[in-house]
Scaffold this motif. Structure first.
Motif, PDB file in Angstrom:
ATOM      1  N   GLU A 175       0.623  -1.184   0.026  1.00 44.61           N
ATOM      2  CA  GLU A 175      -0.007  -0.041   0.070  1.00 44.61           C
ATOM      3  C   GLU A 175       0.821   1.163   0.035  1.00 44.61           C
ATOM      4  N   ALA A 176       1.943   1.193   0.613  1.00 46.59           N
ATOM      5  CA  ALA A 176       2.673   2.275   0.738  1.00 46.59           C
ATOM      6  C   ALA A 176       3.303   2.739  -0.778  1.00 46.59           C
ATOM      7  N   PHE A 177       3.705   1.725  -1.492  1.00 45.97           N
ATOM      8  CA  PHE A 177       4.208   1.790  -2.925  1.00 45.97           C
ATOM      9  C   PHE A 177       2.957   2.571  -3.729  1.00 45.97           C
ATOM     10  N   VAL A 178       1.948   1.759  -3.617  1.00 50.52           N
ATOM     11  CA  VAL A 178       0.570   2.401  -4.427  1.00 50.52           C
ATOM     12  C   VAL A 178       0.528   3.798  -4.048  1.00 50.52           C
ATOM     13  N   ASP A 204       2.292   6.183  -3.246  1.00 51.67           N
ATOM     14  CA  ASP A 204       3.331   7.088  -3.661  1.00 51.67           C
ATOM     15  C   ASP A 204       3.227   7.682  -5.006  1.00 51.67           C
ATOM     16  N   ILE A 205       2.752   6.754  -5.915  1.00 54.91           N
ATOM     17  CA  ILE A 205       2.699   7.314  -7.360  1.00 54.91           C
ATOM     18  C   ILE A 205       1.042   7.307  -7.899  1.00 54.91           C
ATOM     19  N   PRO A 206       0.628   8.703  -8.032  1.00 53.67           N
ATOM     20  CA  PRO A 206      -0.736   8.527  -8.704  1.00 53.67           C
ATOM     21  C   PRO A 206      -0.816   7.755 -10.282  1.00 53.67           C
ATOM     22  N   GLY A 207      -1.764   7.220 -10.070  1.00 55.79           N
ATOM     23  CA  GLY A 207      -2.262   6.072 -11.363  1.00 55.79           C
ATOM     24  C   GLY A 207      -1.334   4.728 -11.132  1.00 55.79           C
ATOM     25  N   PHE A 208      -0.663   4.369 -10.078  1.00 54.34           N
ATOM     26  CA  PHE A 208       0.124   3.153 -10.048  1.00 54.34           C
ATOM     27  C   PHE A 208      -0.812   2.411  -9.077  1.00 54.34           C
ATOM     28  N   ASP A 209      -1.210   1.354  -9.459  1.00 57.53           N
ATOM     29  CA  ASP A 209      -1.800   0.414  -8.688  1.00 57.53           C
ATOM     30  C   ASP A 209      -1.515  -1.241  -8.348  1.00 57.53           C
TER      31      ASP A 209
END
Length: 186
Positions: free
Chosen positions: A16-19, A21-26
């Motif tokens: 969830e922390a990776f998701v 951080d970057i808008p549009g990344f899931d």
């Protein structure tokens, strides 16, 4: 998916922390991330860098591997030491996730200092194009040849390497190649 700047420390405790951080990344599985910019060394001396990652991670300073924490594994810490002069040094951090949980934390311990999570004022992103201000990469890495219009993607080869275009593809304007070792005399 990419974004131009990373404003925070490189410290991700789960998927969830990776998701976030970057808008549009899931994605929560089977992805690769790369951070690149410059690390500012405040003093001459030994700097210890570490990555704790699940799965693999690598950290390069001035085109040289400092931390090799690659491979498929659960949370694992690896560290390396490099001597730095005061000033800016190119830094590249890579990370990949392939099933299970995800985690990445990058730390630095300066000479006679305390370990801290890498981020904030220690990092900058002064990428230039077609000159020495771009990120430095090593053997078999993608590099820019000639003038480069995309200021975020202009990697230059480290000392002792040359950027060579793919065979049969002439370079007109911006193009990309691969860093290969320069041939010595004889």
């Amino acid at each position: 998916v990419e974004h131009e700047s990373h404003e925070y420390s490189i410290d991700f405790e789960n998927d969830e922390a990776f998701v976030a951080d970057i808008p549009g990344f899931d994605a929560t599985d089977k992805y690769l991330m790369r951070w690149r910019g410059h690390f500012t060394a405040e003093a001459q001396g030994y700097y210890s860098f570490s990555t704790t990652s699940d799965d693999g991670s690598m950290l390069y300073i001035d085109g040289n591997v400092v931390v090799d924490n690659d491979g498929l594994h659960g949370p694992q810490r690896r560290e390396g030491i490099v001597t730095l002069s005061p000033g800016q040094h190119s830094i590249v951090i890579t990370f990949f996730e392939n099933s299970g949980g995800a985690q990445l934390q990058v730390t630095v311990t300066p000479p006679n200092g305390d370990e801290q999570v890498l981020g904030g004022d220690m990092l900058s992103n002064p990428f230039g194009c077609g000159d020495d201000t771009g990120v430095t990469v090593g053997a078999n890495e993608r590099c820019a040849i000639d003038f480069c219009e995309d200021a975020r993607d202009c990697p230059q080869c480290a000392s002792g390497f040359s950027c060579v275009a793919p065979a049969g593809r002439p370079c007109a304007g911006t193009c990309f190649g691969t860093c290969v070792a320069e041939q010595g005399p004889g």
